[in-house]
Structure formats: C-alpha cells, structure tokens
Write a protein that holds these residues in place. Sequence first.
Motif, short mmCIF file in Angstrom:
data_model
loop_
_atom_site.label_atom_id
_atom_site.label_comp_id
_atom_site.label_asym_id
_atom_site.label_seq_id
_atom_site.Cartn_x
_atom_site.Cartn_y
_atom_site.Cartn_z
N VAL A 105 34.28 35.53 49.57
CA VAL A 105 35.49 36.36 49.45
C VAL A 105 35.26 37.80 49.88
CG1 VAL A 105 36.37 34.93 47.58
CG2 VAL A 105 35.06 36.96 47.02
N ASN A 106 34.01 38.23 49.92
CA ASN A 106 33.71 39.64 50.21
C ASN A 106 34.16 40.03 51.61
OD1 ASN A 106 32.51 42.22 49.62
ND2 ASN A 106 30.82 41.63 50.98
N SER A 107 35.01 41.05 51.67
CA SER A 107 35.52 41.60 52.94
C SER A 107 36.33 40.60 53.76
CB SER A 107 34.35 42.13 53.80
OG SER A 107 33.66 43.16 53.12
N LYS A 108 36.80 39.54 53.12
CA LYS A 108 37.62 38.55 53.81
C LYS A 108 39.07 39.03 53.83
CE LYS A 108 34.26 35.54 54.35
NZ LYS A 108 33.72 35.20 55.68
N PRO A 109 39.88 38.58 54.79
CA PRO A 109 41.28 39.02 54.86
C PRO A 109 42.11 38.59 53.65
CG PRO A 109 40.83 37.27 56.45
CD PRO A 109 39.51 37.73 55.93
N TYR A 110 41.64 37.57 52.94
CA TYR A 110 42.37 37.08 51.77
C TYR A 110 41.79 37.61 50.45
CZ TYR A 110 38.47 33.81 52.49
OH TYR A 110 37.24 33.27 52.74
N ALA A 111 40.85 38.56 50.51
CA ALA A 111 40.13 39.02 49.32
C ALA A 111 41.08 39.52 48.22
CB ALA A 111 39.14 40.11 49.69
N ASP A 112 42.16 40.21 48.61
CA ASP A 112 43.06 40.76 47.60
C ASP A 112 43.95 39.70 46.96
OD1 ASP A 112 44.57 40.29 49.88
OD2 ASP A 112 45.80 42.08 49.65
N LYS A 113 43.89 38.46 47.45
CA LYS A 113 44.68 37.38 46.88
C LYS A 113 43.86 36.50 45.92
CE LYS A 113 47.88 36.99 50.82
NZ LYS A 113 49.10 37.31 50.04
N ILE A 114 42.59 36.86 45.71
CA ILE A 114 41.73 36.08 44.83
C ILE A 114 41.87 36.58 43.39
CG2 ILE A 114 39.39 35.27 44.39
CD1 ILE A 114 40.54 34.46 47.12
N THR A 115 42.30 35.70 42.50
CA THR A 115 42.47 36.08 41.10
C THR A 115 41.26 35.71 40.25
OG1 THR A 115 43.56 33.96 40.62
CG2 THR A 115 44.97 35.83 41.20
N SER A 116 40.45 34.76 40.74
CA SER A 116 39.30 34.31 39.96
C SER A 116 38.25 33.74 40.90
CB SER A 116 39.75 33.25 38.94
OG SER A 116 38.71 32.96 38.03
N LEU A 117 37.01 34.19 40.73
CA LEU A 117 35.88 33.74 41.53
C LEU A 117 34.88 33.12 40.57
CD1 LEU A 117 34.53 33.74 44.37
CD2 LEU A 117 33.54 35.96 43.77
N ASN A 118 34.81 31.78 40.57
CA ASN A 118 34.11 31.07 39.50
C ASN A 118 32.89 30.31 39.98
OD1 ASN A 118 36.35 31.87 37.93
ND2 ASN A 118 37.45 30.00 38.47
N GLU A 164 28.26 46.36 43.34
CA GLU A 164 28.61 45.78 42.04
C GLU A 164 29.21 44.39 42.20
OE1 GLU A 164 31.43 48.31 40.14
OE2 GLU A 164 32.98 48.03 41.67
N LEU A 165 29.16 43.64 41.11
CA LEU A 165 29.74 42.30 41.11
C LEU A 165 31.26 42.40 41.10
CD1 LEU A 165 27.52 40.46 38.45
CD2 LEU A 165 27.20 40.56 40.93
N PRO A 166 31.95 41.46 41.74
CA PRO A 166 33.43 41.48 41.72
C PRO A 166 33.95 41.37 40.29
CG PRO A 166 32.59 39.92 43.35
CD PRO A 166 31.42 40.35 42.54
N SER A 167 35.03 42.06 40.01
CA SER A 167 35.62 42.01 38.66
C SER A 167 36.20 40.64 38.35
CB SER A 167 36.72 43.06 38.55
OG SER A 167 37.75 42.83 39.51
N THR A 168 36.47 39.85 39.38
CA THR A 168 37.05 38.51 39.20
C THR A 168 36.00 37.43 38.92
OG1 THR A 168 36.97 38.23 41.60
CG2 THR A 168 39.06 38.97 40.66
N LEU A 169 34.72 37.79 38.93
CA LEU A 169 33.64 36.81 38.78
C LEU A 169 33.59 36.23 37.36
CD1 LEU A 169 31.10 35.45 40.03
CD2 LEU A 169 29.79 37.42 39.17
N LYS A 170 33.45 34.89 37.29
CA LYS A 170 33.30 34.21 36.01
C LYS A 170 32.24 33.12 36.13
CE LYS A 170 38.22 34.77 34.92
NZ LYS A 170 39.51 34.03 34.70
N PHE A 171 31.49 32.92 35.06
CA PHE A 171 30.56 31.80 34.96
C PHE A 171 31.17 30.83 33.94
CE2 PHE A 171 28.15 35.66 35.90
CZ PHE A 171 27.46 35.28 37.05
N ILE A 172 31.44 29.60 34.38
CA ILE A 172 32.24 28.67 33.56
C ILE A 172 31.49 27.38 33.30
CG2 ILE A 172 34.35 27.28 33.53
CD1 ILE A 172 35.70 29.45 35.16
N VAL A 173 31.51 26.96 32.03
CA VAL A 173 31.03 25.63 31.65
C VAL A 173 32.26 24.72 31.61
CG1 VAL A 173 29.83 24.24 29.92
CG2 VAL A 173 29.20 26.65 30.25
N PRO A 174 32.33 23.69 32.47
CA PRO A 174 33.55 22.89 32.58
C PRO A 174 33.79 22.00 31.37
CG PRO A 174 31.80 21.91 33.88
CD PRO A 174 31.25 23.22 33.37
#
Length: 357
Positions: A105-118, A164-174
């Motif tokens: 997602v970094n510097s991609k044209p759709y970066a501002d449309k990402i709500t969650s990076l998991n 810095e790490l993206p604010s949308t970053l999450k580590f998830i246990v499914p």
Amino acid sequence: MTDKDNTNPLFDSQREKAGAKTIDKYLYQYHWALYRVISEHDTTNEYAVFIELHEDVVISDSLSSQNAKFEFNQVKTNSAKFTNYQLVEKKKSGRSVLGKLIESVNSKPYADKITSLNLVCTSNFSLELKKDDVELKIIRKEDLADSQLKKLEAAIKNELSISELPSTLKFIVPDLAEKDYQKILVGEISSLINRLYPESRFNDESIYRLLIDELIRKGKVTYDFTKWDELIKNKALTSEKVTSVINEFTNIKDEAQLDVEFNRICTEIGLNSIKSKLLKRSFLRYKRQRISNSSSFQHDTTTILQRRIEEAIASGQSDFKELITQVSTNLPAKIRRQFSSQDEITSAIICEYIMMM
C-alpha cells in the motif's frame, strides 16, 4: 467388492508432503476470506472480495468505484507465534513479511482508500504490548510497547526507507481455526441463514460448495483490469452473488404458509377476491426483489419498513388497515419514490410484516 486383506499395497512414508501442506495453506486463505464476509453478511450492505489482488485477501466495502474503501489482508498459517524477528527477517525476495505487507500500500495510488492493513496469523503473535498482562486478538499500533514499536519501525525504515508504521496496521488472530475450517464455514453459513430467515429450509453444503468454487475460480484470474466493472465481474465474489446463491438453496418460508398469512391480512383489511388477487401480484414482485436484491437501497427499504411497522405496533396499533396507513404516511420520500402506487406500498408493508413473524 470387499477385500479380505485390507492392507494398503501403497503403504510407505510419503516422499513429498510439502505440496499438500502448501495447498492447505492457500485453501485456508480462501476459506478465511469467505468466512469473513459470511460472518458479517447480514450486517453489511455491499462488499466485494478479491483473492491475490495486491494482497492475499482484499475486501471492498462497496460495489461503487467512487465509494469503495479497502481492507488489505496478508494471511499466514505459521506453526509458531510470529516474533519480532520473523516479522522483519528479509526473505530471498529481499522483503520481510511486514515489509511486503506495508509495501503493498505504501505510495500506491489507492493508499488513501485503505482503512485497514492486516497481518492475519493463525498461530498468534509474540510481541511486546503496553500492558503485559493482556492477550489481544487484534493488536493495533497503539497497543505495542514503545520498545517493540521502535524495533519494528527501525527495521522497516532500513527496508523501505519509511519512518513509521502505517496507522492502519493491525496484527490479527483469526476466528477461523486452521483445522476443520470447511466444517466451521458450513456451520457459519447455516447460522447466517438462520439469522436472516428463521425457520427456513436450506442446503448449507451446496451453498458452501458454490461460493468456495466461485472464490477459487475468481482467485486464479491473473489479468489486470483498467475498468472497475470488469474487475468486479472477473475477479470478485460480491455480496450480490452471495445473496443469490443463498436464496437459490433456501426455502425462505413455506409458500403455503405465505398464502395463508397473506390471505388472512387481505380479509382483515376488507379486500374481496379480485382486489386480493391484484394486490398479490405486487406482493410477489416485491418479495422476489427483496430476496434477490442485496443493494444498500433495498437493505435501507427493508430496515425502514420494519422499523415503522415496529413503531406502529409499539404505539398500540392493532388494526392492520390503520397500521398500513400509519406506516405509509411515515415513510421517507426517497423510499416512497420507488413505488408507483399505494398498492405497491401496501404489498411491501405486508411482505415485511410477514417476514418479521
């Protein structure tokens, strides 16, 4: 034919098991993607699921290219907990697991449309948290201990030259277990239909097979598409498709019971047989539309009609003819505009009332 000696003539240690394990890993990703949307299908207006599109699993919250926001998911089935070292260790590709996720997602044209990076991992994570006496299913950036955050950010700065790490970053246990995930998914489909259509009859196995086959077929598509509608058609499993498959294998209400309830209401509001027959045509049209259409507008229509019906009953309304008048009067203009006559409004109210029972 029964063989008296049931000894396996091919019995021996298998030379190569990595292929089967790799297939199971990828199948888990597909099942996790379907599990995610099935578990939220009844609370979400629209969605589209993409497999192997920039990330393992990408979920769009809309079918509109203008409104869509995206959730990016990298799905891992590690045998042990993810440690700091495993997250930032560079692979042969030159990227670490965390670096590859952020780079998608970094510097991609759709970066501002990402709500969650998991980063989704079945074996959990071994990371330092601000509170060391808690165990979290979802670890956000702000949950990490300062020392842990500095370690990760230093490694990512070295790898990707970002500070810095993206604010949308999450580590998830499914929620979906790594074992028996097919059975669990079939059970989730059954639970969904019971929530949507209580007391209905359905074939959850057929629904599961059709949906997972559709997702796998779409996931194998490797072409790129410049047009959103082409991407949706060729690469996505959509909320509309899920609704269509569920309805194909679900007897939502016994038709005989529907007839009895509809005829009882027609008698109660004083309609003769001819007027009842004409009204039933509108009733059946609305019912078909309600079942087959999963658009946000149809969802809003159902929600508002049922809410107005509940409000009328709660206010003490016990006469169905007056209930129809009260509900019709209180409908928002945008809902009324979709109906061409009062009979169509009446039919929709009767249908929603029966479906609520």
